[in-house]
Design a protein around this motif. Structure first.
Motif, mmCIF file in Angstrom:
data_model
loop_
_atom_site.group_PDB
_atom_site.id
_atom_site.type_symbol
_atom_site.label_atom_id
_atom_site.label_comp_id
_atom_site.label_asym_id
_atom_site.label_seq_id
_atom_site.Cartn_x
_atom_site.Cartn_y
_atom_site.Cartn_z
ATOM 1 N N ALA A 147 0.816 -1.217 0.000
ATOM 2 C CA ALA A 147 0.000 0.000 0.000
ATOM 3 C C ALA A 147 0.848 1.265 0.000
ATOM 4 C CB ALA A 147 -0.935 -0.002 1.206
ATOM 5 N N SER A 148 1.936 1.257 0.768
ATOM 6 C CA SER A 148 2.768 2.461 0.850
ATOM 7 C C SER A 148 3.419 2.776 -0.488
ATOM 8 C CB SER A 148 3.840 2.293 1.927
ATOM 9 O OG SER A 148 4.699 1.200 1.616
ATOM 10 N N ALA A 149 3.846 1.728 -1.199
ATOM 11 C CA ALA A 149 4.445 1.935 -2.521
ATOM 12 C C ALA A 149 3.413 2.476 -3.491
ATOM 13 C CB ALA A 149 5.029 0.626 -3.044
ATOM 14 N N THR A 150 2.192 1.967 -3.408
ATOM 15 C CA THR A 150 1.114 2.428 -4.284
ATOM 16 C C THR A 150 0.851 3.912 -4.081
ATOM 17 O OG1 THR A 150 0.078 0.239 -4.256
ATOM 18 C CG2 THR A 150 -1.297 2.089 -4.930
ATOM 19 N N GLU A 151 0.838 4.358 -2.824
ATOM 20 C CA GLU A 151 0.625 5.777 -2.521
ATOM 21 C C GLU A 151 1.766 6.625 -3.085
ATOM 22 O OE1 GLU A 151 0.225 5.982 1.666
ATOM 23 O OE2 GLU A 151 -1.708 4.921 1.729
ATOM 24 N N GLU A 152 2.997 6.120 -2.972
ATOM 25 C CA GLU A 152 4.159 6.837 -3.498
ATOM 26 C C GLU A 152 4.071 6.973 -5.017
ATOM 27 O OE1 GLU A 152 7.766 8.806 -3.879
ATOM 28 O OE2 GLU A 152 6.535 8.435 -2.100
ATOM 29 N N ILE A 153 3.626 5.920 -5.684
ATOM 30 C CA ILE A 153 3.506 5.926 -7.146
ATOM 31 C C ILE A 153 2.471 6.954 -7.607
ATOM 32 C CG2 ILE A 153 2.715 4.531 -9.118
ATOM 33 C CD1 ILE A 153 4.078 2.124 -7.654
ATOM 34 N N VAL A 154 1.388 7.069 -6.858
ATOM 35 C CA VAL A 154 0.359 8.066 -7.170
ATOM 36 C C VAL A 154 0.959 9.471 -7.121
ATOM 37 C CG1 VAL A 154 -1.777 9.143 -6.359
ATOM 38 C CG2 VAL A 154 -1.583 6.651 -6.402
ATOM 39 N N GLU A 155 1.746 9.749 -6.092
ATOM 40 C CA GLU A 155 2.386 11.053 -5.961
ATOM 41 C C GLU A 155 3.392 11.290 -7.083
ATOM 42 O OE1 GLU A 155 1.494 13.478 -3.863
ATOM 43 O OE2 GLU A 155 -0.106 12.073 -3.333
ATOM 44 N N GLN A 156 4.076 10.226 -7.503
ATOM 45 C CA GLN A 156 5.050 10.363 -8.591
ATOM 46 C C GLN A 156 4.378 10.768 -9.899
ATOM 47 O OE1 GLN A 156 6.945 6.563 -8.571
ATOM 48 N NE2 GLN A 156 8.218 7.008 -6.786
ATOM 49 N N ARG A 157 3.210 10.178 -10.167
ATOM 50 C CA ARG A 157 2.487 10.559 -11.400
ATOM 51 C C ARG A 157 2.104 12.041 -11.355
ATOM 52 N NH1 ARG A 157 -0.562 5.674 -10.593
ATOM 53 N NH2 ARG A 157 0.423 3.965 -11.736
ATOM 54 N N LYS A 158 1.667 12.488 -10.188
ATOM 55 C CA LYS A 158 1.337 13.903 -10.038
ATOM 56 C C LYS A 158 2.585 14.761 -10.266
ATOM 57 C CE LYS A 158 -2.437 13.130 -6.732
ATOM 58 N NZ LYS A 158 -2.882 13.311 -5.327
ATOM 59 N N GLY A 159 3.732 14.254 -9.819
ATOM 60 C CA GLY A 159 4.989 14.982 -10.012
ATOM 61 C C GLY A 159 5.361 15.110 -11.482
ATOM 62 N N ILE A 160 5.091 14.062 -12.255
ATOM 63 C CA ILE A 160 5.351 14.119 -13.700
ATOM 64 C C ILE A 160 4.505 15.216 -14.334
ATOM 65 C CG2 ILE A 160 5.174 12.876 -15.894
ATOM 66 C CD1 ILE A 160 5.581 10.272 -14.293
ATOM 67 N N VAL A 161 3.215 15.227 -13.989
ATOM 68 C CA VAL A 161 2.307 16.229 -14.550
ATOM 69 C C VAL A 161 2.719 17.640 -14.110
ATOM 70 C CG1 VAL A 161 -0.074 17.063 -14.583
ATOM 71 C CG2 VAL A 161 0.390 14.611 -14.734
ATOM 72 N N ASP A 162 3.104 17.793 -12.852
ATOM 73 C CA ASP A 162 3.523 19.107 -12.353
ATOM 74 C C ASP A 162 4.726 19.624 -13.141
ATOM 75 O OD1 ASP A 162 1.527 19.136 -10.476
ATOM 76 O OD2 ASP A 162 2.798 18.464 -8.816
ATOM 77 N N ALA A 163 5.693 18.745 -13.426
ATOM 78 C CA ALA A 163 6.881 19.150 -14.176
ATOM 79 C C ALA A 163 6.519 19.533 -15.611
ATOM 80 C CB ALA A 163 7.919 18.031 -14.167
ATOM 81 N N ILE A 164 5.578 18.786 -16.192
ATOM 82 C CA ILE A 164 5.142 19.110 -17.560
ATOM 83 C C ILE A 164 4.430 20.454 -17.581
ATOM 84 C CG2 ILE A 164 3.565 18.434 -19.419
ATOM 85 C CD1 ILE A 164 4.181 15.503 -18.712
ATOM 86 N N LEU A 165 3.531 20.674 -16.619
ATOM 87 C CA LEU A 165 2.793 21.942 -16.561
ATOM 88 C C LEU A 165 3.726 23.127 -16.286
ATOM 89 C CD1 LEU A 165 -0.425 20.930 -14.575
ATOM 90 C CD2 LEU A 165 -0.051 20.983 -17.035
ATOM 91 N N ALA A 166 4.838 22.850 -15.588
ATOM 92 C CA ALA A 166 5.833 23.894 -15.329
ATOM 93 C C ALA A 166 6.719 24.137 -16.544
ATOM 94 C CB ALA A 166 6.687 23.509 -14.125
ATOM 95 N N ARG A 167 6.492 23.346 -17.598
ATOM 96 C CA ARG A 167 7.267 23.445 -18.844
ATOM 97 C C ARG A 167 8.767 23.270 -18.586
ATOM 98 N NH1 ARG A 167 3.992 25.150 -22.984
ATOM 99 N NH2 ARG A 167 1.976 26.054 -22.373
#
Length: 249
Positions: free
Chosen positions: A188-208
């Motif tokens: 479960a803890s790894a799954t939660e971390e992976i969710v945050e990582q996907r958000k991090g990818i999107v944040d970096a893309i939106l930050a161009r």
């Protein structure tokens, strides 16, 4: 002096439809709009449009269904029906090979999405990510939603080769994601971390920020790979322990 040859109208129409296929406005297997609608869109006569469609049929790009309309051929997705690729996608030991391949594919998609994505692309990417939690209780639906998320990221790259490669491999990618989700469910803890990582990818893309986006994508996949390896190692130890107990009995 040679006479300048002007293009036939049907050739111009055919080239425009080809461009729509190449840049992804028309997808493999997709049905074309009705003739009347297309003729109005291109502001041409229906006979000229029909002639253009016939030329694209002869080139193997389009095909007609009797009474069902005109479709883009599925040539771009032919790879996924290859028996060898189907076999690869079904063998557990190849899932790590697919993860390694995804490093290159998704890292490139994230980089170029950040570099030249448009506001509409970013809205679609956020919508694809937001769709995932609503299906997270069903592994098949979850895998489909996540595959759509990565495809949307590739589409934001505006690299037509990358987009078509991603689309052609989408069923294999979706199966890889589904297998990974099933294994990761026990952590479960790894799954939660992976969710945050996907958000991090999107944040970096939106930050161009292309480099940050590619790094976030690669770190995300590396974390999944390492987590799966640890789960496999733990499972192997459990299996050995069970065998020892059985021998003692």
């Amino acid at each position: 002096m040679q006479r300048i040859q002007s293009k036939k109208l049907s050739d111009v129409i055919a080239e425009e439809i080809e461009s729509m296929i190449i840049d992804g406005r028309l997808l493999a297997g997709q049905k074309l709009p009705p003739e009347r609608e297309l003729a109005d869109k291109f502001e041409v006569s229906r006979p000229s449009l029909r002639e253009a469609i016939q030329k694209l049929e002869a080139k193997g790009l389009l095909y007609r269904k009797q009474g069902g309309g005109t479709f883009v051929k599925r040539r771009l997705t032919a790879l996924v029906t290859d028996p060898l690729l189907e076999l690869i996608s079904q063998r557990p030991e190849t899932q790590f090979d697919l993860l390694e391949f995804r490093h290159a594919l998704e890292g490139m998609a994230a980089y170029y999405a950040a570099l030249r994505g448009q506001d509409s692309d970013y809205q679609a990417l956020k919508a694809a990510l937001d769709e995932w939690p609503s299906v997270s209780d069903n592994k098949d639906a979850e895998a489909e939603a996540l595959a759509k998320f990565y495809l949307t990221m590739a589409e934001a790259s505006h690299n037509v080769v990358l987009i078509h490669v991603m689309r052609s491999l989408l069923p294999m990618l979706q199966e890889n994601i589904r297998c990974n989700l099933e294994m990761l469910a026990i952590n479960a803890s790894a799954t939660e971390e992976i969710v945050e990582q996907r958000k991090g990818i999107v944040d970096a893309i939106l930050a161009r920020d292309p480099e940050a986006a590619r790094r976030a994508s690669n770190e995300h996949l590396a974390f999944i790979e390492e987590t799966l390896l640890n789960i496999n190692r733990q499972d192997s130890r459990i299996q050995r322990a069970i065998r020892r107990i059985e021998v003692k009995r």
